[in-house]
Design a protein around this motif. Structure first.
Motif, PDB file in Angstrom:
ATOM      1  N   VAL A 139     -14.532 -18.373  -5.407  1.00 20.87           N
ATOM      2  CA  VAL A 139     -14.577 -17.851  -6.984  1.00 20.87           C
ATOM      3  C   VAL A 139     -13.040 -17.512  -7.334  1.00 20.87           C
ATOM      4  CG1 VAL A 139     -16.597 -15.302  -5.935  1.00 20.87           C
ATOM      5  CG2 VAL A 139     -14.195 -15.775  -4.882  1.00 20.87           C
TER       6      VAL A 139
ATOM      7  N   PHE B 224     -10.263 -16.591  -5.843  1.00 18.01           N
ATOM      8  CA  PHE B 224      -9.417 -15.668  -5.245  1.00 18.01           C
ATOM      9  C   PHE B 224      -9.548 -15.785  -3.961  1.00 18.01           C
ATOM     10  CE2 PHE B 224     -12.295 -13.014  -7.747  1.00 18.01           C
ATOM     11  CZ  PHE B 224     -12.481 -12.190  -6.645  1.00 18.01           C
ATOM     12  N   GLU B 225      -8.454 -15.249  -3.679  1.00 21.86           N
ATOM     13  CA  GLU B 225      -8.757 -15.416  -1.547  1.00 21.86           C
ATOM     14  C   GLU B 225      -8.405 -13.062  -0.979  1.00 21.86           C
ATOM     15  OE1 GLU B 225      -6.215 -17.964  -0.118  1.00 21.86           O
ATOM     16  OE2 GLU B 225      -8.371 -18.842   0.563  1.00 21.86           O
TER      17      GLU B 225
ATOM     18  N   PRO C  76     -11.493  -7.637  -4.109  1.00 22.94           N
ATOM     19  CA  PRO C  76     -11.354  -7.591  -5.941  1.00 22.94           C
ATOM     20  C   PRO C  76     -10.621  -6.603  -6.611  1.00 22.94           C
ATOM     21  CG  PRO C  76     -13.994  -8.295  -4.524  1.00 22.94           C
ATOM     22  CD  PRO C  76     -12.587  -7.890  -4.187  1.00 22.94           C
TER      23      PRO C  76
ATOM     24  N   SER D 178      -9.590  -6.443 -10.366  1.00 25.73           N
ATOM     25  CA  SER D 178     -10.065  -6.583 -11.525  1.00 25.73           C
ATOM     26  C   SER D 178     -11.391  -6.110 -11.722  1.00 25.73           C
ATOM     27  CB  SER D 178      -9.991  -7.247 -12.031  1.00 25.73           C
ATOM     28  OG  SER D 178     -10.278  -8.585 -12.298  1.00 25.73           O
TER      29      SER D 178
ATOM     30  N   GLN E 119     -13.716  -8.270 -13.150  1.00 25.80           N
ATOM     31  CA  GLN E 119     -14.272  -9.502 -13.723  1.00 25.80           C
ATOM     32  C   GLN E 119     -13.884  -9.828 -12.132  1.00 25.80           C
ATOM     33  OE1 GLN E 119     -15.144 -11.401 -16.507  1.00 25.80           O
ATOM     34  NE2 GLN E 119     -16.176 -12.435 -14.139  1.00 25.80           N
ATOM     35  N   GLU E 120     -12.762  -9.144 -11.463  1.00 27.13           N
ATOM     36  CA  GLU E 120     -12.920 -10.160  -9.855  1.00 27.13           C
ATOM     37  C   GLU E 120     -13.909  -9.429  -8.981  1.00 27.13           C
ATOM     38  OE1 GLU E 120      -9.145 -11.551  -9.347  1.00 27.13           O
ATOM     39  OE2 GLU E 120      -9.487 -10.290  -8.105  1.00 27.13           O
ATOM     40  N   GLN E 121     -14.617  -7.842  -9.744  1.00 27.22           N
ATOM     41  CA  GLN E 121     -15.889  -7.837  -9.053  1.00 27.22           C
ATOM     42  C   GLN E 121     -16.442  -7.726  -9.039  1.00 27.22           C
ATOM     43  OE1 GLN E 121     -14.960  -5.130  -6.246  1.00 27.22           O
ATOM     44  NE2 GLN E 121     -17.100  -5.517  -6.065  1.00 27.22           N
TER      45      GLN E 121
ATOM     46  N   ASP F  51     -17.663 -10.776 -10.346  1.00 23.72           N
ATOM     47  CA  ASP F  51     -18.479 -12.257  -9.593  1.00 23.72           C
ATOM     48  C   ASP F  51     -17.702 -12.707  -7.962  1.00 23.72           C
ATOM     49  OD1 ASP F  51     -17.271 -13.821 -11.829  1.00 23.72           O
ATOM     50  OD2 ASP F  51     -14.354 -14.385 -11.112  1.00 23.72           O
ATOM     51  N   TRP F  52     -17.313 -11.741  -7.327  1.00 28.56           N
ATOM     52  CA  TRP F  52     -17.228 -11.176  -6.161  1.00 28.56           C
ATOM     53  C   TRP F  52     -18.772 -10.969  -5.698  1.00 28.56           C
ATOM     54  CZ3 TRP F  52     -16.844 -12.484  -1.770  1.00 28.56           C
ATOM     55  CH2 TRP F  52     -17.056 -11.644   0.049  1.00 28.56           C
TER      56      TRP F  52
ATOM     57  N   HIS G 292     -14.259   0.254  -6.873  1.00 26.70           N
ATOM     58  CA  HIS G 292     -13.559  -0.474  -8.513  1.00 26.70           C
ATOM     59  C   HIS G 292     -14.067   0.702  -9.449  1.00 26.70           C
ATOM     60  CE1 HIS G 292     -11.231  -3.494  -6.513  1.00 26.70           C
ATOM     61  NE2 HIS G 292     -12.069  -3.746  -6.222  1.00 26.70           N
TER      62      HIS G 292
END
Length: 186
Positions: free
Chosen positions: A52, A54-55, A58, A60, A62-64, A66-67, A109
Motif C-alpha cells: 500500500v 506506507f507502513e 492509516p 488519512s 486515502q490511506e484508510q 487503501d488499507w 478514522h
C-alpha cells in the motif's frame, strides 16, 4: 506420518514469521508453501509498504481507503495465487494477520486527526509487515505441479518473491522476480 506434516506446518509458519520479522526488506516478500495431500497451505508475508505504500496505521482518508481495499483483496485468494483447476482445490481458511493492534471496534478514522491520540507505539512503528495464510483441501493434489502467482502484477512494490516449499518430494527454495508469475512445484 499424516499428523507430522500439519504439525510441522504449525511450527514452521510462526517460526518463519519470527525469523523473518528481523529481516524487513522493501521490495521483497516471502511465500511459504506446505503440501501434504490433500492439504495445501500457503503463507505470504510482505512489508506493508510493498502493498500500500506506507507502513504506519492509516492516518488519512486515502490511506484508510487503501488499507480497507487491501484487506478485501487479500481475502480473495485468487488475487494472489491461482491453482490448477484439475487439482480441484477448495479454499477452507483465510487468515489475515493484522500488522496493527486493534484499539477499538469503530472506524478509527471517523473522527478528526487533531483529536486522535498518537501515543500508541504501533501507530508510528517504522516497519510493519502483513501476513496472510490460505488453507486448501485438494481432491487431486497430484495435479498441483505449478501455481500462477499474480501477486507481483497486482503489487508492483514487490520486486522479488522468496519461496520456501515443503512438498512430498522434500524442502525446496525458489525465487521469483518482477514479471515472473509461474511457480513450479517439485
Amino acid at each position: 506420518m499424516r499428523l507430522i506434516t500439519p504439525l510441522l506446518l504449525c511450527a514452521l509458519l510462526p517460526l518463519q514469521t519470527a525469523v523473518a520479522a528481523g529481516v524487513h526488506q522493501h521490495g521483497v516478500a516471502q511465500l511459504d508453501l506446505v503440501l501434504d495431500p490433500p492439504m495445501l497451505a500457503v503463507s505470504i508475508r510482505s512489508p506493508l509498504a510493498n502493498l500500500v505504500g506506507f507502513e504506519h496505521r492509516p492516518m488519512s482518508e486515502q490511506e484508510q481507503a487503501d488499507w480497507t481495499s487491501l484487506q478485501q483483496q487479500l481475502q480473495q485468494a485468487g488475487h494472489l495465487l491461482q491453482l490448477p483447476a484439475a487439482a480441484d482445490c477448495s479454499l477452507s481458511k483465510v487468515a489475515l494477520h493484522q500488522p496493527f493492534k486493534e484499539t477499538d471496534t469503530h472506524d478509527a478514522h471517523s473522527h478528526s486527526h487533531d483529536q486522535h491520540d498518537h501515543s500508541s507505539d504501533d501507530e508510528y512503528q517504522e516497519h510493519a509487515d502483513l501476513m496472510v495464510e490460505y488453507h486448501y483441501l485438494c481432491a487431486d493434489s497430484a495435479q498441483l505441479k505449478q501455481l500462477q502467482l499474480p501477486l507481483m502484477k497486482h503489487y508492483p512494490g514487490i520486486e522479488r518473491l522468496d519461496v520456501q516449499l515443503i512438498t512430498p518430494s522434500g524442502q525446496h527454495l525458489s525465487q521469483l522476480r518482477q514479471g515472473e508469475t509461474l511457480l513450479e512445484l517439485p
